[in-house]
Design a protein around this motif. Structure first.
Motif, PDB file in Angstrom:
ATOM      1  N   ALA A  34       0.968  -1.320  -0.117  1.00 52.70           N
ATOM      2  CA  ALA A  34      -0.262   0.163   0.156  1.00 52.70           C
ATOM      3  C   ALA A  34       0.912   1.166   0.197  1.00 52.70           C
ATOM      4  N   SER A  35       2.335   0.996   0.587  1.00 50.72           N
ATOM      5  CA  SER A  35       3.298   2.135   0.889  1.00 50.72           C
ATOM      6  C   SER A  35       3.961   2.651  -0.976  1.00 50.72           C
ATOM      7  N   GLY A  36       3.501   1.977  -1.812  1.00 47.04           N
ATOM      8  CA  GLY A  36       4.532   1.526  -3.174  1.00 47.04           C
ATOM      9  C   GLY A  36       2.939   2.402  -4.145  1.00 47.04           C
ATOM     10  N   ALA A  41      15.681 -12.908 -12.078  1.00 44.29           N
ATOM     11  CA  ALA A  41      14.988 -13.728 -11.031  1.00 44.29           C
ATOM     12  C   ALA A  41      13.338 -13.265 -10.652  1.00 44.29           C
ATOM     13  N   TYR A  42      13.211 -12.088 -11.549  1.00 38.17           N
ATOM     14  CA  TYR A  42      11.978 -11.297 -11.373  1.00 38.17           C
ATOM     15  C   TYR A  42      11.148 -12.527 -12.095  1.00 38.17           C
ATOM     16  N   CYS A  43      11.273 -12.988 -13.244  1.00 41.06           N
ATOM     17  CA  CYS A  43      10.485 -13.418 -14.203  1.00 41.06           C
ATOM     18  C   CYS A  43       9.640 -14.378 -13.615  1.00 41.06           C
ATOM     19  N   GLY A  90       2.208  -2.572   4.339  1.00 37.73           N
ATOM     20  CA  GLY A  90       3.420  -1.598   4.102  1.00 37.73           C
ATOM     21  C   GLY A  90       5.118  -1.884   5.442  1.00 37.73           C
ATOM     22  N   ARG A  91       6.026  -1.367   5.071  1.00 39.03           N
ATOM     23  CA  ARG A  91       6.978  -1.751   5.700  1.00 39.03           C
ATOM     24  C   ARG A  91       7.233  -0.059   5.855  1.00 39.03           C
ATOM     25  N   SER A  92       7.875   0.978   4.848  1.00 40.44           N
ATOM     26  CA  SER A  92       7.352   2.904   5.161  1.00 40.44           C
ATOM     27  C   SER A  92       5.926   3.000   6.385  1.00 40.44           C
ATOM     28  N   THR A  93       6.179   3.439   7.530  1.00 46.61           N
ATOM     29  CA  THR A  93       5.381   3.687   7.998  1.00 46.61           C
ATOM     30  C   THR A  93       4.724   5.278   7.780  1.00 46.61           C
ATOM     31  N   ALA A 132      14.201  -3.154 -11.135  1.00 43.36           N
ATOM     32  CA  ALA A 132      13.244  -2.532 -11.826  1.00 43.36           C
ATOM     33  C   ALA A 132      12.303  -3.584 -12.512  1.00 43.36           C
ATOM     34  N   ASP A 133      11.640  -2.322 -13.633  1.00 40.60           N
ATOM     35  CA  ASP A 133      10.598  -3.246 -14.061  1.00 40.60           C
ATOM     36  C   ASP A 133      10.076  -3.297 -15.187  1.00 40.60           C
ATOM     37  N   ASN A 134       9.522  -3.656 -16.438  1.00 38.87           N
ATOM     38  CA  ASN A 134       9.457  -3.646 -17.589  1.00 38.87           C
ATOM     39  C   ASN A 134       8.386  -4.034 -18.146  1.00 38.87           C
ATOM     40  N   ASN A 168       5.032   3.035 -14.041  1.00 33.37           N
ATOM     41  CA  ASN A 168       6.003   4.389 -13.470  1.00 33.37           C
ATOM     42  C   ASN A 168       5.727   4.426 -12.335  1.00 33.37           C
ATOM     43  N   THR A 169       6.453   3.411 -11.723  1.00 34.09           N
ATOM     44  CA  THR A 169       7.138   3.674 -10.643  1.00 34.09           C
ATOM     45  C   THR A 169       8.758   3.228  -9.351  1.00 34.09           C
ATOM     46  N   ASN A 170       8.536   3.739  -8.569  1.00 37.16           N
ATOM     47  CA  ASN A 170       9.807   3.692  -8.257  1.00 37.16           C
ATOM     48  C   ASN A 170      10.543   2.220  -8.254  1.00 37.16           C
ATOM     49  N   ALA A 195       4.229  -3.352   8.182  1.00 40.67           N
ATOM     50  CA  ALA A 195       4.769  -5.019   8.718  1.00 40.67           C
ATOM     51  C   ALA A 195       5.479  -5.609   7.391  1.00 40.67           C
ATOM     52  N   ASP A 196       6.920  -6.385   7.528  1.00 40.46           N
ATOM     53  CA  ASP A 196       7.471  -6.876   6.904  1.00 40.46           C
ATOM     54  C   ASP A 196       6.941  -8.184   6.385  1.00 40.46           C
ATOM     55  N   ILE A 197       5.792  -8.430   5.429  1.00 40.95           N
ATOM     56  CA  ILE A 197       5.960  -9.491   4.769  1.00 40.95           C
ATOM     57  C   ILE A 197       6.681 -10.545   5.076  1.00 40.95           C
TER      58      ILE A 197
HETATM   59  N1  NAP Z   1       6.013  -0.563 -11.400  1.00 39.32           N
HETATM   60  C1  NAP Z   1       5.924  -1.545 -12.666  1.00 39.32           C
HETATM   61  O1  NAP Z   1       6.719  -1.679 -13.504  1.00 39.32           O
HETATM   62  C2  NAP Z   1       5.117  -3.218 -12.386  1.00 39.32           C
HETATM   63  C3  NAP Z   1       4.647  -3.969 -13.883  1.00 39.32           C
HETATM   64  C4  NAP Z   1       4.448  -5.044 -13.896  1.00 39.32           C
HETATM   65  C5  NAP Z   1       4.404  -5.450 -12.095  1.00 39.32           C
HETATM   66  N2  NAP Z   1       4.484  -4.440 -11.249  1.00 39.32           N
HETATM   67  C6  NAP Z   1       4.170  -5.199  -9.300  1.00 39.32           C
HETATM   68  O2  NAP Z   1       2.863  -4.582  -8.954  1.00 39.32           O
HETATM   69  C7  NAP Z   1       3.411  -4.227  -7.719  1.00 39.32           C
HETATM   70  C8  NAP Z   1       3.971  -3.092  -6.546  1.00 39.32           C
HETATM   71  O3  NAP Z   1       4.596  -2.724  -7.280  1.00 39.32           O
HETATM   72  P1  NAP Z   1       5.206  -1.178  -7.562  1.00 39.32           P
HETATM   73  O4  NAP Z   1       5.456  -0.894  -8.908  1.00 39.32           O
HETATM   74  O5  NAP Z   1       3.944  -0.659  -6.662  1.00 39.32           O
HETATM   75  O6  NAP Z   1       6.652  -0.812  -6.689  1.00 39.32           O
HETATM   76  P2  NAP Z   1       6.756   0.368  -5.454  1.00 39.32           P
HETATM   77  O7  NAP Z   1       6.779   1.142  -5.934  1.00 39.32           O
HETATM   78  O8  NAP Z   1       8.768  -0.003  -5.406  1.00 39.32           O
HETATM   79  O9  NAP Z   1       6.100  -0.583  -4.063  1.00 39.32           O
HETATM   80  C9  NAP Z   1       6.347  -1.902  -3.788  1.00 39.32           C
HETATM   81  C10 NAP Z   1       5.572  -2.132  -2.290  1.00 39.32           C
HETATM   82  O10 NAP Z   1       5.889  -3.383  -1.901  1.00 39.32           O
HETATM   83  C11 NAP Z   1       6.329  -3.245  -0.685  1.00 39.32           C
HETATM   84  N3  NAP Z   1       7.448  -4.325  -0.205  1.00 39.32           N
HETATM   85  C12 NAP Z   1       8.121  -4.695  -0.720  1.00 39.32           C
HETATM   86  N4  NAP Z   1       8.872  -5.310   0.002  1.00 39.32           N
HETATM   87  C13 NAP Z   1       7.756  -5.871   1.300  1.00 39.32           C
HETATM   88  C14 NAP Z   1       8.287  -6.241   2.574  1.00 39.32           C
HETATM   89  N5  NAP Z   1       9.167  -7.672   2.444  1.00 39.32           N
HETATM   90  N6  NAP Z   1       7.747  -6.426   3.471  1.00 39.32           N
HETATM   91  C15 NAP Z   1       6.085  -5.838   3.184  1.00 39.32           C
HETATM   92  N7  NAP Z   1       5.684  -4.738   1.677  1.00 39.32           N
HETATM   93  C16 NAP Z   1       6.857  -4.526   0.996  1.00 39.32           C
HETATM   94  C17 NAP Z   1       6.909  -2.236  -0.848  1.00 39.32           C
HETATM   95  O11 NAP Z   1       6.703  -1.527   0.822  1.00 39.32           O
HETATM   96  P3  NAP Z   1       7.534  -0.438   1.003  1.00 39.32           P
HETATM   97  O12 NAP Z   1       7.765   0.872   0.416  1.00 39.32           O
HETATM   98  O13 NAP Z   1       6.530   0.153   2.839  1.00 39.32           O
HETATM   99  O14 NAP Z   1       8.472  -1.144   1.618  1.00 39.32           O
HETATM  100  C18 NAP Z   1       6.162  -1.144  -1.002  1.00 39.32           C
HETATM  101  O15 NAP Z   1       4.658  -0.637  -0.440  1.00 39.32           O
HETATM  102  C19 NAP Z   1       4.596  -5.370  -6.998  1.00 39.32           C
HETATM  103  O16 NAP Z   1       4.338  -7.216  -6.868  1.00 39.32           O
HETATM  104  C20 NAP Z   1       5.008  -5.163  -8.565  1.00 39.32           C
HETATM  105  O17 NAP Z   1       6.465  -6.661  -9.013  1.00 39.32           O
HETATM  106  C21 NAP Z   1       4.542  -3.777 -11.370  1.00 39.32           C
END
Ligand code: NAP
Length: 281
Positions: A13-15, A152-154, A36-39, A272-274, A187-189, A61-63
Motif C-alpha cells: 500500500a505504500s508503493g 529472477a524477477y520473471c 507496508g513497511r514504510s510508516t 526495475a520492472d519493464n 511508472n513507479t519507484n 509489517a515486513d511480510i
Molecule cells: N512498476 C512496474 O513497472 C510494475 C509492473 C508490473 C508489475 N508490478 C508489480 O506491482 C506491484 C507493486 O509494485 P510498484 O510498482 O507499486 O512498486 P513500488 O512502488 O516499489 O512498491 C512496492 C511495494 O511493495 C512493498 N514491499 C516490498 N517488500 C515488502 C516486504 N518485505 N514487506 C512488506 N511490503 C513490502 C513496498 O513497501 P515499502 O515501500 O513500505 O517498503 C511497497 O509498498 C509489485 O508486485 C510489482 O512486481 C510493477
C-alpha cells in the motif's frame, strides 16, 4: 461485488501501484487495511484517505518476516469480521544480468514475491468471506514472458501466476474467487533510472499506476473475476510467446545488446520492472 463498505487487505500500500489502488477503492467506499513497511508513506496515505491508523487499519509489517505476518494475523483476529478481499501487491524487483545479481537480493526477491505472498494468502484464507471472498494477485507481464535482465524477477512472477492458477482451481468448489492481474511497465519507484533509459531507447511506453488501479477496481466489481493482462501489444506478445516461443527468442536476441548495455551493474540499487517492447520484424 459492490465495493462500498467492503473490507479489503492491501499489501504494497505504500508503493506506487498500491497507493493508486488504495485511492481508487477508497473512493468507492471500501474500507482498507493498508500494509507496508514504510510508516511515513502509510501514515500519509491513511491521513489522505481517512483510514483509522490506530484501529488495525494501518499495519507496518515486513511480510517476509514471521513477526510481520503475525502483526497482520493479530489485526485480522481483532477486527472480528470477514475480509472481503485480499490484494497481494507487495513486490520487489532486480534488474541486471544474472551473473551480476547479488545472491542476497535474489533470495529477498523470491522471498517477497513468492514465499511471503503465498504464506500471507494462506494466513488470510480463513478470514475471507466464505460466500464472496476475493484474492487478487498483482503479477506482471513478465510472469508470462521471460525477459533478459530480469531472470529472477520473471521466475518469481511466473511462480505467482502458477500459484494463482492452482489456487483458483483449488477453490473452484467454493465461493472464493482468485485472479491474477499482470500489469506491464508502470511508472513507479520499482523502476530504476537504467530501466527508464532502456525503455526510452527501446521505444517502450509505461503506464501510470492509476491504469493498474482501474483494472483492480474493475476486477473486484465484476460478478466473476478473470485473469487480466494490461496493455497492447503485451497481450499479443504473451500469446505468441505461449504458442511460438522461438519467435520471441529471435526478436529479443536482436534487442540483447541494448538490454545488456543498460543492465551493466552501475549501481547495486538498480531494480526495475519493464513492459514488453519486442520488435518482431
Ligand atoms: N512498476 C512496474 O513497472 C510494475 C509492473 C508490473 C508489475 N508490478 C508489480 O506491482 C506491484 C507493486 O509494485 P510498484 O510498482 O507499486 O512498486 P513500488 O512502488 O516499489 O512498491 C512496492 C511495494 O511493495 C512493498 N514491499 C516490498 N517488500 C515488502 C516486504 N518485505 N514487506 C512488506 N511490503 C513490502 C513496498 O513497501 P515499502 O515501500 O513500505 O517498503 C511497497 O509498498 C509489485 O508486485 C510489482 O512486481 C510493477
Amino acid at each position: 461485488m459492490k465495493l462500498k463498505g467492503k473490507l479489503i487487505l492491501l499489501t504494497g500500500a505504500s508503493g506506487g501501484i498500491g497507493q493508486a489502488i488504495a485511492r481508487r477503492l477508497a473512493a468507492q467506499g471500501a474500507r482498507l487495511i493498508l500494509v507496508g513497511r514504510s510508516t511515513q508513506q502509510l501514515n500519509a496515505l491513511a491521513r489522505e484517505l481517512h483510514v483509522l491508523v490506530n484501529e488495525g487499519f494501518v499495519l507496518q509489517a515486513d511480510i517476509t518476516s514471521r513477526s510481520g505476518r503475525d502483526t497482520i494475523r493479530t489485526a485480522l483476529l481483532a477486527l472480528q469480521e470477514p475480509l472481503d478481499a485480499l490484494i497481494n501487491c507487495a513486490g520487489v524487483n532486480l534488474f541486471g544480468l544474472l551473473e551480476d545479481n547479488d545472491p542476497e537480493a535474489i533470495e529477498q526477491l523470491i522471498n517477497t514475491n513468492v514465499t511471503a505472498t503465498i504464506l500471507l494468502t494462506q494466513l488470510a484464507l480463513p478470514f475471507l468471506n466464505k460466500d464472496s471472498g476475493r484474492i487478487v494477485n498483482i503479477g506482471s507481464s513478465f510472469g508470462g514472458l521471460g525477459y533478459p535482465g530480469f531472470s529472477a524477477y520473471c521466475a518469481s512472477k511466473f511462480a505467482l501466476r502458477g500459484f494463482s492458477e492452482a489456487l483458483r482451481r483449488e477453490l473452484s468448489d467454493s465461493q472464493i474467487q482468485v485472479a491474477h492481474l499482470a500489469p506491464r511497465a508502470t511508472n513507479t519507484n520499482l523502476n530504476s533510472d537504467a530501466v527508464y533509459a532502456m525503455n526510452r531507447e527501446l521505444g517502450t511506453a509505461m503506464d501510470e499506476p492509476e491504469v493498474v488501479a482501474a483494472q483492480v477496481e474493475f476486477m473486484l466489481s465484476a460478478k466473476r473475476m478473470h485473469d487480466r493482462n494490461i496493455g497492447w501489444p503485451e497481450r499479443l506478445f504473451l500469446r505468441i510467446n505461449s504458442l511460438f516461443p522461438r519467435v520471441i527468442d529471435n526478436a529479443l536476441r536482436s534487442q540483447l545488446p541494448i538490454i545488456r548495455r543498460h543492465a551493466q551493474p552501475v549501481s547495486a540499487s538498480a531494480t526495475a520492472d519493464n513492459n514488453i517492447s519486442i520488435h518482431l520484424s
